[in-house]
Design an enzyme around this catalytic site. Structure first.
Site, PDB file in Angstrom:
ATOM      1  N   LYS A 107     139.425  76.092 -46.634  1.00  0.00           N
ATOM      2  CA  LYS A 107     139.762  76.510 -45.135  1.00  0.00           C
ATOM      3  C   LYS A 107     141.186  77.139 -45.224  1.00  0.00           C
ATOM      4  O   LYS A 107     141.940  76.818 -46.018  1.00  0.00           O
ATOM      5  CB  LYS A 107     139.934  75.208 -44.267  1.00  0.00           C
ATOM      6  CG  LYS A 107     139.717  75.457 -42.656  1.00  0.00           C
ATOM      7  CD  LYS A 107     138.206  75.757 -42.657  1.00  0.00           C
ATOM      8  CE  LYS A 107     138.047  75.970 -40.956  1.00  0.00           C
ATOM      9  NZ  LYS A 107     136.440  75.599 -40.628  1.00  0.00           N
TER      10      LYS A 107
HETATM   11  N1  GLU Z   1     134.377  78.407 -39.708  1.00  0.00           N
HETATM   12  C1  GLU Z   1     132.806  77.990 -39.704  1.00  0.00           C
HETATM   13  C2  GLU Z   1     132.612  76.606 -40.007  1.00  0.00           C
HETATM   14  O1  GLU Z   1     133.676  75.698 -39.847  1.00  0.00           O
HETATM   15  C3  GLU Z   1     132.121  79.068 -40.846  1.00  0.00           C
HETATM   16  C4  GLU Z   1     132.682  79.052 -42.177  1.00  0.00           C
HETATM   17  C5  GLU Z   1     131.921  79.851 -43.058  1.00  0.00           C
HETATM   18  O2  GLU Z   1     131.056  80.958 -42.469  1.00  0.00           O
HETATM   19  O3  GLU Z   1     132.333  79.983 -44.148  1.00  0.00           O
HETATM   20  O4  GLU Z   1     131.613  75.838 -40.528  1.00  0.00           O
END
Ligand code: GLU
Length: 419
Positions: A107
């Site tokens: 993240k």
């Molecule tokens: N931000 C989204 C999540 O928390 C998508 C992450 C992604 O597609 O890599 O799952």
């Protein structure tokens, strides 16, 4: 968010501990999943429109690469901090394991209120952030995506910045891009679509008819807005919805299409506080979370369903469209009250599932029809839902613990196989 003694990273670690204990795993089999593999903090200088230089703080955390490249979104929010990004990265590892796609978790985030920046400033911030995290990201190592306050446009800028550095187009370095530059059809709606699939399924299990089911949704962003529209199309009554400025309520069901149309504005999102109601009333955020609904869908940020909300909650089912909306203490109370909670790492996995599809399409230089994407998404979500249900049933525990046990078992197995 951190504050009031709440630390999302400590909370996720204690859930991992509990899952490991329930599985009877030894420390050597799971301890590594309580520590992110890499944590990067960056300072990002940005030339503002008035020519002054402002320095922003950003992060990228890679939690685990054991099942595949690290994967996870990038968040722009004034409250972003390292513990939050670490927790969000950890949730991604477990989420990808629950839906069984070949990724680890990561993240990123920048401490910024994007609404205070012009579009050009935002673009420079994004490109400079990409330059700072360049040593970590790549299509086979770490693949960013959208999260809170980031979307297709920003993903396009990241792809461009990375490609310029490489001297060639690298579409698969990021997912959630505009369709014209390698994005997947259906990716924009994928998180909300996944939430809808799971909500319908859980309603069935709870013996509540989908038609007429009363739904309250906190948040009208990419996840909450799409889920609201789709659930309304399925015949549900969306009795409450909110953004950061206001919460709206109508006992007979809100006119979601009208609200979404208003919200869109002319490209600049408008606050619900200025929405011209035809029917209904304004309520507080607490009233929304505890209103008379069958299903509560928290689709905003962490730490929303806290102890006080849990004690007063009337919904029979909670579907976590946000990451980490329920605190540990609240979770315990909801379990006692017999409220069924579909955990974030299952309920909101639709986004990363279609991110995976996008990456697969990019790697093979092909495009799938939207129907195919949606069909494949539904298959993955239903399989994961049933796997979690089975695991929870076997151990006579909650869906959250079922999901964590399923994921941890898969992670521990891969770790063992890799020696
Ligand atoms: N931000 C989204 C999540 O928390 C998508 C992450 C992604 O597609 O890599 O799952």
């Amino acid at each position: 968010m951190a504050g009031n003694g709440y630390n999302p990273y400590e909370e996720v670690v204690s859930v991992i501990e509990k899952a490991a204990a329930m599985l009877g795993l030894g420390e050597n089999e799971y301890k590594m999943f309580e520590y992110p593999e890499r944590e990067l903090k960056v300072s990002i200088p940005v030339e503002m429109d008035d020519k002054s230089i402002k320095i922003f703080e950003g992060y990228r955390v890679q939690h685990s690469s054991c099942r595949g490249p690290c994967k996870g979104g990038i968040r722009y929010h004034p409250d972003v901090n390292l513990d939050e990004v670490k927790a969000l990265a950890t949730w991604m590892t477990f989420k990808c394991a629950v839906v069984n796609i070949p990724y680890g978790g990561a993240k990123g985030g920048i401490k910024v209120n994007p609404r205070e920046l012009s579009k050009e400033e935002l673009k420079r911030l994004t490109k400079n952030y990409t330059a700072r995290i360049l040593p970590l990201i790549g299509p086979d190592s770490d693949i960013p995506a959208p999260d809170v306050n980031t979307g297709e446009e920003i993903m396009g800028w990241i792809m461009d910045a990375y490609s310029m550095y490489k001297g060639q187009n690298v579409f698969s370095v990021v997912t959630g891009k505009p369709v014209e530059i390698g994005g997947s059809l259906g990716r924009r709606e994928a998180t909300g679509r996944g939430v809808t699939i799971i909500t319908k399924e859980v309603l069935k299990r709870a013996g509540i008819p989908v038609k007429g089911a009363r739904i309250a949704i906190q948040g009208i962003g990419n996840a909450g807005g799409v889920a609201a529209q789709q659930l309304e199309n399925e015949g549900c009554k969306i009795v409450a919805i909110s953004d950061t400025s206001a919460s709206l309520y109508n006992d007979e069901g809100l006119d979601i299409e009208d609200i979404l149309e208003y919200k869109k504005g002319n490209g600049v999102k408008r606050p619900l506080s200025e929405y011209n109601f035809r029917a209904g009333k304004r309520i507080s955020d607490f009233e929304l979370l505890t209103c008379d609904a069958d299903v509560l869908i928290p689709a905003a940020l962490e730490n929303q369903v806290n102890e006080r909300v849990a004690r007063n909650l009337k919904a029979k089912v909670v579907v976590e469209a946000a990451n980490g909306p329920t605190t540990l203490e609240a979770d315990r109370i909801l379990e006692e009250k017999g409220v069924m909670v579909v955990p974030d790492i299952l309920a909101n996995a639709g986004g990363v599932v279609v991110s995976y599809f996008e990456w697969v399409q990019n790697n093979q230089a092909i495009t799938w029809e939207e129907e195919e994407v949606n069909h494949k998404l539904e298959k993955v979500m239903l399989k994961a839902f049933n796997d979690v249900l089975k695991k929870a049933g076997e151990k006579n525990t909650t869906l959250r613990m079922g999901a964590y046990m399923l994921a941890l078992e898969r992670l521990a197995k891969v770790n063992k196989l890799r020696g």
